[in-house]
Design a protein around this motif. Structure first.
Motif, PDB file in Angstrom:
ATOM      1  N   ASP A 101       2.558  -7.452  -9.845  1.00 53.36           N
ATOM      2  CA  ASP A 101       1.033  -6.844 -10.174  1.00 53.36           C
ATOM      3  C   ASP A 101       0.247  -7.532  -9.859  1.00 53.36           C
ATOM      4  N   CYS A 102       0.471  -8.568  -8.729  1.00 52.42           N
ATOM      5  CA  CYS A 102      -0.915  -9.456  -8.592  1.00 52.42           C
ATOM      6  C   CYS A 102      -0.775  -9.759  -6.900  1.00 52.42           C
ATOM      7  N   VAL A 103      -2.015  -9.990  -6.322  1.00 52.29           N
ATOM      8  CA  VAL A 103      -2.197 -10.391  -5.162  1.00 52.29           C
ATOM      9  C   VAL A 103      -2.948 -11.751  -4.897  1.00 52.29           C
ATOM     10  N   ILE A 104      -2.678 -12.244  -3.933  1.00 55.14           N
ATOM     11  CA  ILE A 104      -3.447 -13.635  -3.296  1.00 55.14           C
ATOM     12  C   ILE A 104      -3.927 -13.200  -2.270  1.00 55.14           C
ATOM     13  N   VAL A 105      -5.274 -13.419  -2.174  1.00 50.00           N
ATOM     14  CA  VAL A 105      -5.969 -13.155  -0.731  1.00 50.00           C
ATOM     15  C   VAL A 105      -6.699 -14.523  -0.446  1.00 50.00           C
ATOM     16  N   SER A 106      -6.583 -15.213   1.025  1.00 56.62           N
ATOM     17  CA  SER A 106      -7.433 -16.205   1.158  1.00 56.62           C
ATOM     18  C   SER A 106      -7.828 -15.948   2.680  1.00 56.62           C
ATOM     19  N   SER A 107      -8.958 -16.511   2.841  1.00 57.36           N
ATOM     20  CA  SER A 107      -9.662 -16.389   4.173  1.00 57.36           C
ATOM     21  C   SER A 107     -10.562 -17.602   4.481  1.00 57.36           C
ATOM     22  N   GLU A 108     -10.756 -17.924   5.611  1.00 58.21           N
ATOM     23  CA  GLU A 108     -11.513 -18.949   6.193  1.00 58.21           C
ATOM     24  C   GLU A 108     -12.814 -19.207   5.461  1.00 58.21           C
ATOM     25  N   GLU A 135     -12.933 -18.080  13.208  1.00 56.15           N
ATOM     26  CA  GLU A 135     -11.902 -17.504  13.837  1.00 56.15           C
ATOM     27  C   GLU A 135     -12.166 -15.957  13.870  1.00 56.15           C
ATOM     28  N   LYS A 136     -11.937 -15.080  14.924  1.00 57.38           N
ATOM     29  CA  LYS A 136     -12.214 -13.591  15.041  1.00 57.38           C
ATOM     30  C   LYS A 136     -11.468 -12.984  13.708  1.00 57.38           C
ATOM     31  N   ASN A 137     -10.127 -13.660  13.400  1.00 54.72           N
ATOM     32  CA  ASN A 137      -9.409 -13.115  12.457  1.00 54.72           C
ATOM     33  C   ASN A 137      -9.532 -13.478  11.199  1.00 54.72           C
ATOM     34  N   LEU A 138     -10.479 -14.401  11.033  1.00 50.74           N
ATOM     35  CA  LEU A 138     -10.972 -14.820   9.670  1.00 50.74           C
ATOM     36  C   LEU A 138      -9.827 -15.773   9.023  1.00 50.74           C
ATOM     37  N   ASN A 139      -8.729 -15.979   9.854  1.00 48.28           N
ATOM     38  CA  ASN A 139      -7.480 -16.524   9.180  1.00 48.28           C
ATOM     39  C   ASN A 139      -7.319 -15.971   7.707  1.00 48.28           C
ATOM     40  N   PHE A 140      -7.322 -14.481   7.701  1.00 45.84           N
ATOM     41  CA  PHE A 140      -7.098 -13.706   6.459  1.00 45.84           C
ATOM     42  C   PHE A 140      -5.660 -13.568   6.451  1.00 45.84           C
ATOM     43  N   ARG A 141      -5.294 -13.664   4.933  1.00 45.67           N
ATOM     44  CA  ARG A 141      -3.809 -13.424   4.564  1.00 45.67           C
ATOM     45  C   ARG A 141      -3.995 -12.723   3.285  1.00 45.67           C
ATOM     46  N   ILE A 142      -3.054 -11.881   2.996  1.00 43.55           N
ATOM     47  CA  ILE A 142      -2.897 -11.099   1.808  1.00 43.55           C
ATOM     48  C   ILE A 142      -1.321 -11.132   1.272  1.00 43.55           C
ATOM     49  N   THR A 143      -1.216 -11.730   0.046  1.00 43.48           N
ATOM     50  CA  THR A 143       0.382 -11.687  -0.250  1.00 43.48           C
ATOM     51  C   THR A 143       0.338 -10.853  -1.674  1.00 43.48           C
ATOM     52  N   GLN A 144       0.953  -9.872  -1.612  1.00 45.40           N
ATOM     53  CA  GLN A 144       1.278  -8.962  -3.000  1.00 45.40           C
ATOM     54  C   GLN A 144       2.297  -9.073  -3.646  1.00 45.40           C
ATOM     55  N   ILE A 145       2.492  -9.541  -4.820  1.00 47.31           N
ATOM     56  CA  ILE A 145       3.818  -9.725  -5.515  1.00 47.31           C
ATOM     57  C   ILE A 145       3.899  -9.230  -6.970  1.00 47.31           C
ATOM     58  N   HIS A 186      -1.242 -20.700   3.207  1.00 43.69           N
ATOM     59  CA  HIS A 186      -0.744 -19.540   3.189  1.00 43.69           C
ATOM     60  C   HIS A 186      -0.379 -18.819   4.300  1.00 43.69           C
ATOM     61  N   GLN A 187       0.928 -18.592   4.396  1.00 42.02           N
ATOM     62  CA  GLN A 187       1.404 -18.344   5.550  1.00 42.02           C
ATOM     63  C   GLN A 187       2.736 -17.407   5.309  1.00 42.02           C
ATOM     64  N   ASP A 188       3.002 -16.314   5.725  1.00 35.13           N
ATOM     65  CA  ASP A 188       4.219 -15.599   5.746  1.00 35.13           C
ATOM     66  C   ASP A 188       4.613 -15.437   4.141  1.00 35.13           C
ATOM     67  N   ARG A 197       0.534  -5.286   3.900  1.00 37.55           N
ATOM     68  CA  ARG A 197       0.362  -6.026   5.331  1.00 37.55           C
ATOM     69  C   ARG A 197      -0.399  -5.431   6.243  1.00 37.55           C
ATOM     70  N   GLU A 198      -0.633  -3.860   6.070  1.00 34.43           N
ATOM     71  CA  GLU A 198      -1.316  -3.319   7.170  1.00 34.43           C
ATOM     72  C   GLU A 198      -2.787  -3.649   7.023  1.00 34.43           C
ATOM     73  N   ASP A 199      -3.336  -3.846   5.773  1.00 35.48           N
ATOM     74  CA  ASP A 199      -4.604  -4.341   5.489  1.00 35.48           C
ATOM     75  C   ASP A 199      -5.077  -5.588   6.117  1.00 35.48           C
ATOM     76  N   GLU A 200      -4.123  -6.664   6.032  1.00 33.81           N
ATOM     77  CA  GLU A 200      -4.045  -7.884   6.427  1.00 33.81           C
ATOM     78  C   GLU A 200      -4.050  -7.757   8.060  1.00 33.81           C
ATOM     79  N   ASP A 201      -3.260  -6.876   8.722  1.00 29.76           N
ATOM     80  CA  ASP A 201      -3.013  -6.645  10.211  1.00 29.76           C
ATOM     81  C   ASP A 201      -4.237  -6.429  10.495  1.00 29.76           C
TER      82      ASP A 201
END
Length: 282
Positions: free
Chosen positions: A77-84, A65-75, A122-124, A44-48
């Motif tokens: 042993d895997c991670v999903i990352v998305s961006s604009e 957008e300045k925040n790149l609509n950047f999202r990270i979800t780690q579950i 990809h939210q919350d 979450r810190e990387d995302e923030d």
């Protein structure tokens, strides 16, 4: 609440089941060590950090957008990352995945994944959409740098042709340069390739700088020692009774051997730079 067109990455740790079993039996990593390794996939810190400050790679590149609509979800042993879908969005997503892969590599842990473009919500911590499903489905069939014609599931993070085409058509020099540093293309397939970083570079000479051959050779030898240690580490965490796991490890060993060859070439180059110039006969 809606689906959005985004760049999407799915990255998975290989050999996780064996890693957990060894931990439970007291013969492998401790549970805190496993948790620490998994944190390298993204937190979450990387995302923030990106949501607050914006792009960390190519900060001057175009974004929506300045925040790149950047999202990270780690579950697990895997991670999903998305961006604009923007130059800054893509290069920061690729950079995050590249960083995760190399952080795990230095711990002897292999990864596999897929980076694509498509629809996603990809939210919350919620991840829904055909784009995510595509990345998830393609991860198991990654064939980048395959050693056999029909080999599938090689331990690399492959990048979809559509994503590569986005970079090819981009005019942003920073994005193109940084992308080229983090990937390798072979037989028409592109994937993250962190092994490029595992080498020693040096400046021959310059203003206020004296070339110290012995110092450069020592630094190069330190890289060589790190590469040899990585080879041991990779094999340590591989289930030697699993032929598929051993086959995957061979890919990392081959790449590390290639970097060891680079070390030998660097030593040879340093020696040649120090050799006396041949006398010219008049």
């Amino acid at each position: 609440m809606k689906f959005e067109e985004k760049f999407i990455a799915f990255v998975d740790v290989l050999g996780f089941k064996s890693m957990v079993e060894a931990s439970e039996a007291g013969t492998g990593m401790t549970l805190p060590e496993i948790v620490e390794c998994l944190s390298k996939l993204g937190t979450r810190e990387d995302e923030d950090k990106i949501l607050r400050r914006g792009a960390t790679i190519c900060p001057g590149s175009m974004c929506i957008e300045k925040n790149l609509n950047f999202r990270i979800t780690q579950i697990s042993d895997c991670v999903i990352v998305s961006s604009e879908v923007s130059p800054a969005g893509l290069i920061n997503l690729v950079s995050h995945c590249w960083g995760a892969v190399i952080e795990l590599l230095v711990r002897g842990i292999m990864c596999r994944g897929y980076i694509t473009r498509g629809a996603i919500y990809h939210q919350d911590g919620q991840v829904i959409g055909s784009g995510y499903q595509r990345a998830y489905a393609r991860e198991a069939g990654v064939c980048a740098f395959k050693l056999e014609a029909d080999e599938r599931g090689t331990p690399f993070v492959e990048i979809d042709e559509e994503v590569c085409r986005f970079v090819d058509e981009e005019t942003d020099s920073c994005v193109k340069e940084m992308f080229s540093r983090m990937v390798k293309t072979e037989d028409g397939t592109t994937a993250l390739f962190p092994f490029k970083r595992l080498s020693h570079s040096f400046i021959i000479a310059g203003f206020g700088r004296t070339f110290d051959a012995e110092k450069e050779k020592e630094a190069n030898n330190n890289v060589r020692k790190q590469l040899l240690a990585l080879k041991e580490r990779v094999m340590y965490y591989v289930d030697h009774t699993n032929t598929r796991a051993v086959a995957k490890a061979k890919h990392y060993l081959r790449a590390l051997d290639e970097q060891l060859t680079v070390c030998d070439m660097t030593d040879d180059m340093i020696s040649k730079l120090c050799a006396p110039l041949p006398l010219r006969r008049l």
